[in-house]
Design a protein around this motif. Sequence first.
Motif, PDB file in Angstrom:
ATOM      1  N   TYR A 231       1.304  -1.504  16.031  1.00  0.00           N
ATOM      2  CA  TYR A 231       1.985  -1.451  14.832  1.00  0.00           C
ATOM      3  C   TYR A 231       1.297  -1.965  13.781  1.00  0.00           C
ATOM      4  CZ  TYR A 231       6.289  -1.281  18.012  1.00  0.00           C
ATOM      5  OH  TYR A 231       6.989  -1.355  18.881  1.00  0.00           O
ATOM      6  N   PHE A 232       1.413  -1.432  12.457  1.00  0.00           N
ATOM      7  CA  PHE A 232       0.738  -1.747  11.200  1.00  0.00           C
ATOM      8  C   PHE A 232       1.937  -2.057  10.171  1.00  0.00           C
ATOM      9  CE2 PHE A 232      -1.863   1.107  13.424  1.00  0.00           C
ATOM     10  CZ  PHE A 232      -3.094   0.462  13.326  1.00  0.00           C
ATOM     11  N   ASP A 233       1.997  -3.271   9.958  1.00  0.00           N
ATOM     12  CA  ASP A 233       2.949  -3.781   8.980  1.00  0.00           C
ATOM     13  C   ASP A 233       2.386  -4.477   7.831  1.00  0.00           C
ATOM     14  OD1 ASP A 233       5.002  -3.327  10.980  1.00  0.00           O
ATOM     15  OD2 ASP A 233       5.290  -5.309  11.535  1.00  0.00           O
ATOM     16  N   ASP A 234       3.030  -4.040   6.788  1.00  0.00           N
ATOM     17  CA  ASP A 234       2.423  -4.484   5.269  1.00  0.00           C
ATOM     18  C   ASP A 234       3.676  -4.415   4.324  1.00  0.00           C
ATOM     19  OD1 ASP A 234      -0.456  -4.815   5.553  1.00  0.00           O
ATOM     20  OD2 ASP A 234      -0.257  -2.572   6.339  1.00  0.00           O
ATOM     21  N   PRO A 235       3.586  -5.681   3.350  1.00  0.00           N
ATOM     22  CA  PRO A 235       4.657  -5.558   2.193  1.00  0.00           C
ATOM     23  C   PRO A 235       4.302  -4.186   1.457  1.00  0.00           C
ATOM     24  CG  PRO A 235       2.710  -7.073   1.885  1.00  0.00           C
ATOM     25  CD  PRO A 235       2.618  -6.545   3.070  1.00  0.00           C
ATOM     26  N   ARG A 236       5.651  -3.504   0.916  1.00  0.00           N
ATOM     27  CA  ARG A 236       5.468  -2.639   0.126  1.00  0.00           C
ATOM     28  C   ARG A 236       4.613  -2.851  -1.280  1.00  0.00           C
ATOM     29  NH1 ARG A 236       8.253   1.972   0.770  1.00  0.00           N
ATOM     30  NH2 ARG A 236       9.730   1.259   2.253  1.00  0.00           N
ATOM     31  N   ILE A 237       4.074  -1.996  -1.664  1.00  0.00           N
ATOM     32  CA  ILE A 237       3.356  -2.065  -3.047  1.00  0.00           C
ATOM     33  C   ILE A 237       4.289  -1.273  -4.015  1.00  0.00           C
ATOM     34  CG2 ILE A 237       1.421  -1.423  -4.448  1.00  0.00           C
ATOM     35  CD1 ILE A 237      -0.501  -1.483  -1.921  1.00  0.00           C
TER      36      ILE A 237
ATOM     37  N   ASP B 133      13.599   1.794   3.926  1.00  0.00           N
ATOM     38  CA  ASP B 133      14.175   1.161   2.735  1.00  0.00           C
ATOM     39  C   ASP B 133      13.402  -0.288   3.197  1.00  0.00           C
ATOM     40  OD1 ASP B 133      16.023   3.137   1.682  1.00  0.00           O
ATOM     41  OD2 ASP B 133      17.567   2.571   3.212  1.00  0.00           O
ATOM     42  N   GLY B 134      13.841  -1.064   2.207  1.00  0.00           N
ATOM     43  CA  GLY B 134      13.272  -2.540   2.110  1.00  0.00           C
ATOM     44  C   GLY B 134      11.794  -2.632   1.717  1.00  0.00           C
ATOM     45  N   GLU B 135      11.309  -3.851   1.838  1.00  0.00           N
ATOM     46  CA  GLU B 135       9.856  -4.455   1.369  1.00  0.00           C
ATOM     47  C   GLU B 135       9.116  -4.461   2.493  1.00  0.00           C
ATOM     48  OE1 GLU B 135       9.242  -4.979  -1.759  1.00  0.00           O
ATOM     49  OE2 GLU B 135      11.295  -4.256  -1.939  1.00  0.00           O
ATOM     50  N   LEU B 136       9.117  -4.202   3.889  1.00  0.00           N
ATOM     51  CA  LEU B 136       8.538  -4.060   4.898  1.00  0.00           C
ATOM     52  C   LEU B 136       8.089  -2.359   5.061  1.00  0.00           C
ATOM     53  CD1 LEU B 136       7.087  -5.126   7.280  1.00  0.00           C
ATOM     54  CD2 LEU B 136       8.921  -4.676   8.749  1.00  0.00           C
ATOM     55  N   LEU B 137       6.925  -2.234   5.015  1.00  0.00           N
ATOM     56  CA  LEU B 137       6.084  -0.822   5.509  1.00  0.00           C
ATOM     57  C   LEU B 137       5.760  -0.919   6.867  1.00  0.00           C
ATOM     58  CD1 LEU B 137       4.769   1.597   3.045  1.00  0.00           C
ATOM     59  CD2 LEU B 137       3.835   1.258   5.377  1.00  0.00           C
ATOM     60  N   ARG B 138       6.438  -0.163   7.549  1.00  0.00           N
ATOM     61  CA  ARG B 138       5.731  -0.122   9.013  1.00  0.00           C
ATOM     62  C   ARG B 138       4.964   1.447   9.435  1.00  0.00           C
ATOM     63  NH1 ARG B 138       8.708  -2.670  14.227  1.00  0.00           N
ATOM     64  NH2 ARG B 138       7.085  -4.346  13.407  1.00  0.00           N
ATOM     65  N   ASP B 139       3.782   1.238   9.738  1.00  0.00           N
ATOM     66  CA  ASP B 139       3.373   2.583  10.530  1.00  0.00           C
ATOM     67  C   ASP B 139       3.183   2.383  11.875  1.00  0.00           C
ATOM     68  OD1 ASP B 139       3.373   3.686   8.026  1.00  0.00           O
ATOM     69  OD2 ASP B 139       0.994   3.235   7.703  1.00  0.00           O
ATOM     70  N   VAL B 140       3.458   3.197  12.842  1.00  0.00           N
ATOM     71  CA  VAL B 140       3.442   3.268  14.247  1.00  0.00           C
ATOM     72  C   VAL B 140       2.466   4.137  14.720  1.00  0.00           C
ATOM     73  CG1 VAL B 140       4.838   3.476  16.412  1.00  0.00           C
ATOM     74  CG2 VAL B 140       5.842   2.355  14.513  1.00  0.00           C
ATOM     75  N   LEU B 141       1.440   3.679  15.465  1.00  0.00           N
ATOM     76  CA  LEU B 141       0.420   4.320  16.028  1.00  0.00           C
ATOM     77  C   LEU B 141       0.788   4.339  17.654  1.00  0.00           C
ATOM     78  CD1 LEU B 141      -2.257   6.237  16.014  1.00  0.00           C
ATOM     79  CD2 LEU B 141      -3.236   3.885  16.462  1.00  0.00           C
ATOM     80  N   VAL B 142       0.971   5.673  18.154  1.00  0.00           N
ATOM     81  CA  VAL B 142       1.353   5.849  19.786  1.00  0.00           C
ATOM     82  C   VAL B 142       0.061   6.487  20.112  1.00  0.00           C
ATOM     83  CG1 VAL B 142       2.882   7.796  19.189  1.00  0.00           C
ATOM     84  CG2 VAL B 142       2.771   6.375  21.453  1.00  0.00           C
ATOM     85  N   VAL B 143      -0.437   6.152  21.283  1.00  0.00           N
ATOM     86  CA  VAL B 143      -1.491   6.840  22.068  1.00  0.00           C
ATOM     87  C   VAL B 143      -0.877   6.702  23.502  1.00  0.00           C
ATOM     88  CG1 VAL B 143      -3.363   6.067  20.805  1.00  0.00           C
ATOM     89  CG2 VAL B 143      -2.600   4.640  22.418  1.00  0.00           C
ATOM     90  N   PRO B 144      -1.274   7.518  24.690  1.00  0.00           N
ATOM     91  CA  PRO B 144      -0.828   7.370  25.723  1.00  0.00           C
ATOM     92  C   PRO B 144      -0.606   6.022  26.497  1.00  0.00           C
ATOM     93  CG  PRO B 144      -2.092   9.445  25.643  1.00  0.00           C
ATOM     94  CD  PRO B 144      -2.292   8.445  24.264  1.00  0.00           C
ATOM     95  N   GLU B 145      -1.572   5.154  26.027  1.00  0.00           N
ATOM     96  CA  GLU B 145      -1.704   3.647  26.417  1.00  0.00           C
ATOM     97  C   GLU B 145      -0.519   2.939  25.840  1.00  0.00           C
ATOM     98  OE1 GLU B 145      -5.086   5.954  27.306  1.00  0.00           O
ATOM     99  OE2 GLU B 145      -4.400   5.410  25.438  1.00  0.00           O
ATOM    100  N   GLY B 146       0.167   3.372  24.773  1.00  0.00           N
ATOM    101  CA  GLY B 146       1.028   2.352  24.194  1.00  0.00           C
ATOM    102  C   GLY B 146       1.145   2.575  22.670  1.00  0.00           C
ATOM    103  N   LEU B 147       1.897   1.462  21.962  1.00  0.00           N
ATOM    104  CA  LEU B 147       1.895   1.288  20.708  1.00  0.00           C
ATOM    105  C   LEU B 147       1.191   0.224  20.151  1.00  0.00           C
ATOM    106  CD1 LEU B 147       5.872   1.298  20.895  1.00  0.00           C
ATOM    107  CD2 LEU B 147       4.382   3.318  20.055  1.00  0.00           C
TER     108      LEU B 147
ATOM    109  N   ALA C  52      -8.434   3.358   6.981  1.00  0.00           N
ATOM    110  CA  ALA C  52      -7.723   4.231   6.022  1.00  0.00           C
ATOM    111  C   ALA C  52      -6.566   3.759   5.376  1.00  0.00           C
ATOM    112  CB  ALA C  52      -7.385   5.444   6.858  1.00  0.00           C
ATOM    113  N   ARG C  53      -5.802   2.968   6.217  1.00  0.00           N
ATOM    114  CA  ARG C  53      -4.620   2.122   5.466  1.00  0.00           C
ATOM    115  C   ARG C  53      -5.212   1.325   4.498  1.00  0.00           C
ATOM    116  NH1 ARG C  53      -1.540  -0.822   7.609  1.00  0.00           N
ATOM    117  NH2 ARG C  53       0.431  -0.021   6.966  1.00  0.00           N
ATOM    118  N   ALA C  54      -6.347   0.583   4.527  1.00  0.00           N
ATOM    119  CA  ALA C  54      -6.569  -0.292   3.634  1.00  0.00           C
ATOM    120  C   ALA C  54      -7.133   0.305   2.380  1.00  0.00           C
ATOM    121  CB  ALA C  54      -7.800  -1.138   4.170  1.00  0.00           C
ATOM    122  N   TYR C  55      -7.802   1.516   2.459  1.00  0.00           N
ATOM    123  CA  TYR C  55      -8.271   2.212   1.506  1.00  0.00           C
ATOM    124  C   TYR C  55      -7.199   2.868   0.665  1.00  0.00           C
ATOM    125  CZ  TYR C  55     -10.052   6.524  -0.849  1.00  0.00           C
ATOM    126  OH  TYR C  55     -10.335   7.362  -1.800  1.00  0.00           O
ATOM    127  N   VAL C  56      -6.071   3.139   1.397  1.00  0.00           N
ATOM    128  CA  VAL C  56      -4.772   3.755   0.822  1.00  0.00           C
ATOM    129  C   VAL C  56      -4.344   2.744   0.036  1.00  0.00           C
ATOM    130  CG1 VAL C  56      -2.745   4.797   0.894  1.00  0.00           C
ATOM    131  CG2 VAL C  56      -4.695   5.952   2.163  1.00  0.00           C
TER     132      VAL C  56
END
Length: 271
Positions: A200-206, A184-198, A239-243
């Motif tokens: 974050y990809f934060d963008d306003p919702r379209i 919910d809300g105007e912030l859209l977050r994707d979280v990428l996790v690899v063994p080394e850590g996290l 990929a996120r920029a393309y989408v």
Amino acid sequence: MTKANRGRVLIVAGSDSGGGAGIQADIKTVTALGGYAMTAITALTIQDTLGVHGIVDIPSEAVTRQMAVCLDDIGADAVKTGMLHSVDTVDAVLAGLDRASAPNLLVVDPVMVAKGGTSLTTDATVEALRTRLIPRASVITPNLPEASVLLGRPVTHIGDMDRAAFDLLALGCGAVLLKGGHLDGELLRDVLVVPEGLVYFDDPRIATTSTHGTGCTLASAIATGLAQGLDLVAAVKRARAYVRRALATAPGLGQGHGPLNHGHTVQPFGL
């Protein structure tokens, strides 16, 4: 392998007759990003922007054979899986991945529910994905409902995402991109996790209803980047920029959840 050969992506997924998701979205995405798309179709969906109206199975042995001929002749730099609707289909994909000609890069988009709400899998298939396919993946790309199914608990808030991403990583895959489009809300977050850590990809919702095939498109865009030699973070960023551009310029087709503008990178001849 020459540089010219980089970017070959074998897509193993279902067909969407409406053209917005599935194999059709995957082919458009890989092509628009300069890769070469091959396909192993796992099911035919009778589908439009309003929903899924039927599913026709493809025999499992035909799935394996589609993979085999592509891998042995053209070859692939990455494999991306989408809709795998039965245990037999998962078995068929695993058989294809066991070929000596299969690449090491595997992007698994654990497609479970269509945009209109139709279930595309079974409990037994989810278990096969969780225990047998996901551990082989270089990266998986679940959304929050898919993460909830895979983990057996609700993942619905932004505060749930970090722990959920690490718990998904513990299933044995190389990395997890947990997508927050259902927040919910105007912030859209994707979280990428690899063994080394996290990361974050934060963008306003379209603000758009043209969101059909967003997950398929993102996963195929990531697979293309990896196949072309990008590292994972760079592949996800591109990929996120393309989408996001495909969402912002969507053509507004259909009466329901419309398709993206997959061709926004393409300049047509003669126009």
